[in-house]
Design an enzyme around this catalytic site. Structure first.
Site, short mmCIF file in Angstrom:
data_model
loop_
_atom_site.label_atom_id
_atom_site.label_comp_id
_atom_site.label_asym_id
_atom_site.label_seq_id
_atom_site.Cartn_x
_atom_site.Cartn_y
_atom_site.Cartn_z
N MET A 1 0.85 -1.19 -0.01
CA MET A 1 0.03 0.08 0.05
C MET A 1 0.83 1.36 -0.18
SD MET A 1 -3.44 -0.29 0.06
CE MET A 1 -3.94 1.00 1.15
N HIS B 1 -9.65 -11.83 1.90
CA HIS B 1 -8.25 -11.04 1.46
C HIS B 1 -7.00 -11.96 1.37
CE1 HIS B 1 -10.60 -7.79 3.64
NE2 HIS B 1 -9.88 -6.96 3.24
N LYS C 1 -2.54 -10.93 5.30
CA LYS C 1 -3.18 -10.34 6.09
C LYS C 1 -3.11 -10.70 7.65
CE LYS C 1 -7.63 -7.75 6.74
NZ LYS C 1 -6.96 -6.40 7.21
N GLY D 1 -11.21 -5.08 9.43
CA GLY D 1 -11.71 -3.98 9.90
C GLY D 1 -12.88 -3.58 9.26
P1 NAP Z 1 2.84 -4.58 3.94
O1 NAP Z 1 3.02 -4.85 2.16
O2 NAP Z 1 3.26 -5.79 4.84
O3 NAP Z 1 3.46 -3.12 4.15
C1 NAP Z 1 3.70 -2.73 5.50
C2 NAP Z 1 4.93 -2.12 5.63
O4 NAP Z 1 4.97 -1.54 6.80
C3 NAP Z 1 5.92 -3.15 5.46
O5 NAP Z 1 6.89 -2.46 4.48
C4 NAP Z 1 6.59 -2.98 6.67
O6 NAP Z 1 7.94 -3.33 6.66
C5 NAP Z 1 6.35 -1.88 7.21
N1 NAP Z 1 6.49 -1.57 8.62
C6 NAP Z 1 6.26 -2.69 9.76
N2 NAP Z 1 6.26 -1.88 10.88
C7 NAP Z 1 6.70 -0.75 10.75
C8 NAP Z 1 7.02 0.36 11.58
N3 NAP Z 1 6.97 0.10 12.92
N4 NAP Z 1 7.28 1.30 11.04
C9 NAP Z 1 7.35 1.84 9.65
N5 NAP Z 1 7.07 0.61 8.68
C10 NAP Z 1 6.75 -0.49 9.30
O7 NAP Z 1 1.27 -4.46 3.97
P2 NAP Z 1 0.11 -3.73 2.79
O8 NAP Z 1 -0.63 -4.77 2.09
O9 NAP Z 1 0.73 -2.50 2.54
O10 NAP Z 1 -0.85 -3.12 4.21
C11 NAP Z 1 -0.51 -2.18 4.85
C12 NAP Z 1 -1.68 -2.03 6.14
O11 NAP Z 1 -2.69 -1.28 5.44
C13 NAP Z 1 -2.27 -3.02 6.64
O12 NAP Z 1 -2.57 -3.05 7.85
C14 NAP Z 1 -3.48 -3.53 5.68
O13 NAP Z 1 -4.35 -4.00 6.48
C15 NAP Z 1 -3.90 -2.19 5.54
N6 NAP Z 1 -4.65 -1.71 4.51
C16 NAP Z 1 -5.93 -1.00 4.40
C17 NAP Z 1 -6.53 -0.45 3.44
C18 NAP Z 1 -7.62 0.53 3.72
O14 NAP Z 1 -8.40 0.75 2.55
N7 NAP Z 1 -7.64 1.17 4.77
C19 NAP Z 1 -6.41 -1.30 2.38
C20 NAP Z 1 -5.25 -2.27 2.19
C21 NAP Z 1 -4.49 -2.45 3.38
P3 NAP Z 1 8.58 -4.79 7.00
O15 NAP Z 1 7.90 -5.61 5.53
O16 NAP Z 1 9.98 -4.90 7.00
O17 NAP Z 1 7.98 -5.69 8.02
#
Ligand code: NAP
Length: 264
Positions: free
Chosen positions: A13, A154, A158, A164
């Site tokens: 994201m 999903h 996840k 949520g």
């Molecule tokens: P992702 O690919 O795992 O990305 C998360 C990123 O955050 C990774 O690069 C991770 O690093 C990094 N991270 C972890 N802990 C951190 C910290 N303390 N400080 C800074 N960066 C950190 O996941 P994603 O699919 O992009 O999703 C991210 C979040 O958005 C999830 O919680 C997901 O449920 C949510 N989401 C929300 C929506 C919405 O519409 N609201 C839609 C889709 C997803 P590492 O890989 O090194 O751990």
């Protein structure tokens, strides 16, 4: 010009959000927040062009002191998001949070903190406009068809379940539907969990599979009829309009809002 910082910029994201903010008129990406040393700027990371010389910080206080963002977009994970959101509010930066997995107590505390500081915050379990409409239509349908089951689907990376959006849908339906037991009163689960999670008698089922992005069906059963409301996010672009909208909106808010359905 709205100054934006992004936590989680290396994630699926986050990468999309970086491009969105970089391209959007009226916004400037001033920093990225990470938890480990990954390089001095985004330009050193895979997936970003050499022109993206946005500094990466591992300490939010330093990030804020150096780059003075108006908004922090959080797209990290359920373990990091509460601390980030609280720290941002404490430092006077407006959070726009897409990460899910807050407890009710955490939401309450953050709501009070935002009110105290008189600064805006948006926590949006789903940034996709179609998903917000799905929840609103589901609330309307539940007035007439109160037997409901939610199936949310999903990708298998996840961390939290139910999603949520699944929980928010159930909460919105519960606003118009009295709690009731669904299914046979004597039903028994042969395998634990077979009937899904229970929210005031509504069942929520979580599917996790590679290949999926974010999908949900809300099923309503009535005598001789079935209504299905379905939303599919085909790719992460579906969330980017919502993120940009929230960044532009949170600037003029003075409290925390949970759920995009409360501002559109
Ligand atoms: P992702 O690919 O795992 O990305 C998360 C990123 O955050 C990774 O690069 C991770 O690093 C990094 N991270 C972890 N802990 C951190 C910290 N303390 N400080 C800074 N960066 C950190 O996941 P994603 O699919 O992009 O999703 C991210 C979040 O958005 C999830 O919680 C997901 O449920 C949510 N989401 C929300 C929506 C919405 O519409 N609201 C839609 C889709 C997803 P590492 O890989 O090194 O751990």
């Amino acid at each position: 010009m709205i100054k934006v910082a992004i936590a989680g910029a290396r994630g699926k994201m986050g990468i999309e959000a970086v491009h969105t903010v970089m391209k959007r008129e009226g916004m400037e990406l001033v920093a990225a927040l990470d938890y480990k040393e990954v390089g001095p700027t985004l330009a050193q990371l895979e997936g970003f062009p050499s022109t993206y010389t946005v500094p990466i910080y591992t300490d939010m206080e330093r990030l804020v002191a150096d780059t003075k963002p108006d908004v922090l977009v959080d797209l990290t994970n359920p373990h990091a998001v509460y601390t980030h959101t609280k720290q941002a509010l404490t430092l006077g930066v407006r959070p726009v949070v897409g990460t899910t997995g807050f407890t009710d107590e955490q939401l309450e505390e953050l709501t009070q903190l935002a009110a105290q500081k008189k600064i805006g915050a948006i926590i949006a379990p789903n940034f996709a406009i179609g998903a917000i409409l799905m929840m609103k239509f589901a609330r309307e349908a539940a007035k007439y068809l109160p037997d409901v089951e939610i199936i949310e689907m999903h990708h298998d990376r996840k961390l939290d379940a139910p999603s949520g959006t699944g929980v928010k849908t159930a909460q919105m339906i519960a606003e118009v539907r009295a709690a009731k037991v669904q299914g046979h009163p004597d039903e028994q689960e042969i395998i634990t969990g077979a009937r899904g999670a229970d929210f005031e008698g509504m069942k929520i089922h979580s599917v996790r599979l590679p290949g999926l992005v974010a999908h949900q069906q809300v099923l309503f059963g009535g005598e001789g009829q079935l209504l299905t409301i379905r939303h599919d996010s085909m790719n992460r672009e579906s969330f980017m309009g919502g993120i940009a909208f929230c960044v532009e909106t949170v600037i003029n808010m003075e409290k925390l809002v949970y759920g995009l359905e409360n501002i559109i």
